[in-house]
Design a protein around this motif. Structure first.
Motif, PDB file in Angstrom:
ATOM      1  N   ALA A 290       0.847  -1.198   0.000  1.00 34.16           N
ATOM      2  CA  ALA A 290       0.000   0.000   0.000  1.00 34.16           C
ATOM      3  C   ALA A 290       0.881   1.247   0.000  1.00 34.16           C
ATOM      4  CB  ALA A 290      -0.910  -0.001   1.228  1.00 34.16           C
ATOM      5  N   ARG A 291       0.500   2.223  -0.819  1.00 42.91           N
ATOM      6  CA  ARG A 291       1.208   3.503  -0.861  1.00 42.91           C
ATOM      7  C   ARG A 291       0.193   4.628  -0.689  1.00 42.91           C
ATOM      8  NH1 ARG A 291       4.997   2.087  -6.143  1.00 42.91           N
ATOM      9  NH2 ARG A 291       5.957   0.209  -5.231  1.00 42.91           N
ATOM     10  N   LEU A 292       0.509   5.534   0.238  1.00 43.73           N
ATOM     11  CA  LEU A 292      -0.387   6.647   0.532  1.00 43.73           C
ATOM     12  C   LEU A 292       0.085   7.893  -0.199  1.00 43.73           C
ATOM     13  CD1 LEU A 292      -0.816   6.127   4.395  1.00 43.73           C
ATOM     14  CD2 LEU A 292      -1.802   4.832   2.481  1.00 43.73           C
ATOM     15  N   GLN A 293      -0.880   8.696  -0.668  1.00 44.50           N
ATOM     16  CA  GLN A 293      -0.567   9.901  -1.431  1.00 44.50           C
ATOM     17  C   GLN A 293       0.418   9.568  -2.552  1.00 44.50           C
ATOM     18  OE1 GLN A 293      -1.977  13.072  -1.069  1.00 44.50           O
ATOM     19  NE2 GLN A 293      -3.375  11.923   0.249  1.00 44.50           N
ATOM     20  N   ASP A 294       0.030   8.598  -3.362  1.00 42.25           N
ATOM     21  CA  ASP A 294       0.918   8.043  -4.389  1.00 42.25           C
ATOM     22  C   ASP A 294       0.901   8.924  -5.642  1.00 42.25           C
ATOM     23  OD1 ASP A 294       2.704   6.035  -5.121  1.00 42.25           O
ATOM     24  OD2 ASP A 294       1.170   4.935  -6.233  1.00 42.25           O
ATOM     25  N   PRO A 295       2.031   9.518  -6.056  1.00 43.43           N
ATOM     26  CA  PRO A 295       2.032  10.430  -7.210  1.00 43.43           C
ATOM     27  C   PRO A 295       1.984   9.684  -8.544  1.00 43.43           C
ATOM     28  CG  PRO A 295       4.235  10.259  -6.288  1.00 43.43           C
ATOM     29  CD  PRO A 295       3.347   9.456  -5.390  1.00 43.43           C
ATOM     30  N   HIS A 296       1.135  10.178  -9.449  1.00 40.23           N
ATOM     31  CA  HIS A 296       1.013   9.637 -10.800  1.00 40.23           C
ATOM     32  C   HIS A 296       0.725  10.795 -11.752  1.00 40.23           C
ATOM     33  CE1 HIS A 296       0.946   5.291  -9.824  1.00 40.23           C
ATOM     34  NE2 HIS A 296       0.367   5.682  -8.704  1.00 40.23           N
ATOM     35  N   ASP A 317       4.245  -5.399  -8.526  1.00 44.87           N
ATOM     36  CA  ASP A 317       4.428  -3.955  -8.404  1.00 44.87           C
ATOM     37  C   ASP A 317       3.628  -3.167  -9.434  1.00 44.87           C
ATOM     38  OD1 ASP A 317       5.514  -1.934  -6.796  1.00 44.87           O
ATOM     39  OD2 ASP A 317       7.026  -1.466  -8.310  1.00 44.87           O
ATOM     40  N   THR A 318       2.483  -3.709  -9.836  1.00 40.94           N
ATOM     41  CA  THR A 318       1.562  -2.953 -10.683  1.00 40.94           C
ATOM     42  C   THR A 318       0.319  -2.610  -9.863  1.00 40.94           C
ATOM     43  OG1 THR A 318       0.539  -4.984 -11.501  1.00 40.94           O
ATOM     44  CG2 THR A 318       2.365  -4.068 -12.792  1.00 40.94           C
ATOM     45  N   PRO A 319      -0.298  -1.445 -10.121  1.00 43.03           N
ATOM     46  CA  PRO A 319      -1.485  -1.054  -9.343  1.00 43.03           C
ATOM     47  C   PRO A 319      -2.605  -2.069  -9.487  1.00 43.03           C
ATOM     48  CG  PRO A 319      -0.638   0.803 -10.615  1.00 43.03           C
ATOM     49  CD  PRO A 319       0.079  -0.408 -11.117  1.00 43.03           C
ATOM     50  N   LEU A 352      -7.270   0.457 -14.131  1.00 45.02           N
ATOM     51  CA  LEU A 352      -8.099  -0.330 -13.220  1.00 45.02           C
ATOM     52  C   LEU A 352      -9.555  -0.296 -13.658  1.00 45.02           C
ATOM     53  CD1 LEU A 352      -6.551   0.871  -9.835  1.00 45.02           C
ATOM     54  CD2 LEU A 352      -6.143  -1.307 -10.980  1.00 45.02           C
ATOM     55  N   ARG A 353     -10.262  -1.381 -13.411  1.00 47.70           N
ATOM     56  CA  ARG A 353     -11.670  -1.464 -13.808  1.00 47.70           C
ATOM     57  C   ARG A 353     -12.609  -0.984 -12.712  1.00 47.70           C
ATOM     58  NH1 ARG A 353     -12.874  -7.315 -16.016  1.00 47.70           N
ATOM     59  NH2 ARG A 353     -14.946  -6.372 -16.110  1.00 47.70           N
ATOM     60  N   GLU A 354     -12.087  -0.822 -11.492  1.00 47.49           N
ATOM     61  CA  GLU A 354     -12.924  -0.353 -10.394  1.00 47.49           C
ATOM     62  C   GLU A 354     -12.149   0.654  -9.545  1.00 47.49           C
ATOM     63  OE1 GLU A 354     -14.570  -3.478  -8.054  1.00 47.49           O
ATOM     64  OE2 GLU A 354     -15.647  -4.406  -9.728  1.00 47.49           O
ATOM     65  N   GLY A 355     -12.896   1.620  -8.983  1.00 45.27           N
ATOM     66  CA  GLY A 355     -12.312   2.582  -8.066  1.00 45.27           C
ATOM     67  C   GLY A 355     -13.203   2.731  -6.848  1.00 45.27           C
ATOM     68  N   HIS A 356     -12.655   3.229  -5.750  1.00 46.45           N
ATOM     69  CA  HIS A 356     -13.392   3.269  -4.488  1.00 46.45           C
ATOM     70  C   HIS A 356     -13.275   4.641  -3.833  1.00 46.45           C
ATOM     71  CE1 HIS A 356     -13.892  -1.177  -4.446  1.00 46.45           C
ATOM     72  NE2 HIS A 356     -12.780  -1.121  -5.157  1.00 46.45           N
ATOM     73  N   LEU A 357     -14.417   5.231  -3.534  1.00 46.66           N
ATOM     74  CA  LEU A 357     -14.507   6.471  -2.781  1.00 46.66           C
ATOM     75  C   LEU A 357     -15.070   6.157  -1.402  1.00 46.66           C
ATOM     76  CD1 LEU A 357     -16.024   8.640  -5.629  1.00 46.66           C
ATOM     77  CD2 LEU A 357     -13.783   9.042  -4.588  1.00 46.66           C
ATOM     78  N   VAL A 358     -14.413   6.653  -0.359  1.00 47.29           N
ATOM     79  CA  VAL A 358     -14.829   6.364   1.014  1.00 47.29           C
ATOM     80  C   VAL A 358     -15.209   7.676   1.693  1.00 47.29           C
ATOM     81  CG1 VAL A 358     -14.209   5.262   3.192  1.00 47.29           C
ATOM     82  CG2 VAL A 358     -13.207   4.437   1.049  1.00 47.29           C
TER      83      VAL A 358
END
Length: 409
Positions: A290-296, A317-319, A352-358
């Motif tokens: 897990a990486r927090l505040q991951d820059p892309h 090592d792929t998202p 990615l095929r799915e994303g998550h908002l919390v």
């Protein structure tokens, strides 16, 4: 007991509640508007009145005008109970430290600053019961006698061959180490803030006396680094809270001769930290990273930057999953549409095929949206923060399980 005189100088607001129209000196209203502590706008129909609306910053600040007018204290009460707020804070700072209800003993306080001051004082007291921690501190100085080792390069550069004084470096066993300096500075900071209860202030003064031989950190200097170890284990809870006091969440500005003193928690940041740390802990010990505040970057030219709150990587090592925490007031019909567009961009760029908002719990349950012509599903999760810690962490683990099952493109 609050006097009538004090009551006229106190403004009580609730986090994300509707705006309140109040009589305020224009200088105070302008200071609040400029500081961003609350939304403040002058009322066009009633001179001398301002419309104040609290956002996600909770705590208390006191505004003092330069002309000798009475200070005005603005208190913003969080929607979640104080004990729950401190659980979120404690877990974010130290998820392995056993932070649970009662750990920081704040139930007797209904406001953020008194509870924070009480918690810091109690933890500092526990840390210092066995005496001040000592350690080796490397000191470099000019001396008339040789102590430790001679810094030959500095001796040549500064003294041009002179025998005295000598540039030396030595290790001294002292109490003036990073851990004690952080505690001393946090205590000093709290003692300068208005709104700390008298009994808590008295106990903080006792802690300052115990740390009297320790050097406080000058405001603006970087905080000294410390590492958790067996030797400083009794200090660690106190140190985490000291960082919360000193990490810049305080309000202390002087716009146009005005002075604003106080302490604020940004619930946006607190919720984001809690969610991302909770998700990271859920994957600890697995083959995922897990990486927090991951820059892309969104585009191929790497011109459009983006930084998701949480990105999960597989063994190769792929998202493999992405999540964003959103503590905010949602629109009346549900969650904000702009968050969906942002998550769609994350999923597209990360493949990615799915994303998550919390979200912090609002007026919408869990929802899933399939994006037309993209094959991407965006999930929206709602966490009820007013739950027992164990239940709340279970909800985080359920979100983590959904992330673990995210299919790849």
């Amino acid at each position: 007991m609050t006097s009538a005189r004090e009551a006229t100088r106190s403004v009580e607001l609730i986090e994300h509640a509707p705006a309140t129209l109040l009589p305020l000196p224009d200088a105070v209203g302008r200071a609040l508007a400029a500081s961003g502590i609350v939304d403040a706008t002058p009322d066009p129909y009633t001179p001398g009145h301002w419309s104040l609306r609290a956002g996600s910053k909770v705590g208390a600040v006191t505004v003092t005008t330069p002309g000798g007018g009475e200070p005005v204290t603005v208190r913003v009460t969080p929607k979640v109970p104080i004990a729950r707020l401190f659980f979120l804070l404690g877990y974010s700072l130290d998820p392995k430290g056993g932070w649970r209800d009662g750990e920081v003993e704040v139930a007797e306080h209904r406001e953020v600053l008194p509870a924070l001051a009480h918690a810091v004082e109690r933890q500092v007291d526990r840390a210092l019961r066995q005496g001040l921690l000592q350690g080796y501190l490397t000191t470099e100085e000019s001396a008339l006698v040789v102590r430790g080792r001679i810094r030959e390069a500095e001796q040549i550069r500064r003294r041009f061959g002179a025998a005295l004084p000598v540039e030396v470096a030595y290790d001294e066993f002292t109490t003036d180490i990073a851990e004690n300096r952080l505690l001393r500075t946090a205590v000093e900071r709290l003692l300068r803030l208005p709104g700390v209860p008298r009994d808590v202030r008295r106990r903080l003064l006792r802690q300052r006396a115990r740390l009297a031989d320790v050097t406080a950190i000058v405001r603006g200097q970087p905080l000294p680094h410390w590492r958790p170890s067996r030797l400083n284990s009794r200090y660690q809870h106190a140190l985490h809270l000291a960082h919360a006091v000193l990490d810049g969440s305080s309000a202390e500005h002087t716009p146009g001769g005005l002075r604003i003193d106080g302490f604020l928690f940004d619930m946006n940041r607190l919720f984001e930290d809690f969610v991302t740390v909770g998700l990271r802990e859920a994957f600890r010990g697995t083959d995922r990273t897990a990486r927090l505040q991951d820059p892309h970057h969104l585009d191929e030219a790497a011109a459009i930057r983006m930084k998701p709150d949480f990105v999960l990587y597989g063994a190769d090592d792929t998202p493999c999953a992405v999540a964003d925490a959103k503590y905010k007031a949602e629109k009346r019909g549900g969650f904000p549409d702009a968050d969906l567009y942002q998550m769609l961009a994350y999923c597209t760029a990360l493949g990615l095929r799915e994303g998550h908002l919390v979200y912090a719990k609002g007026n919408a349950p869990h929802a899933a949206h399939q994006v037309r012509h993209a094959g991407i599903v965006i999930h929206q999760h709602a966490l009820d923060l007013d739950q027992e810690p164990a239940v709340l962490l279970t909800d985080i683990e359920e979100v983590a399980q959904r992330l673990a099952n995210t299919p790849r493109v």
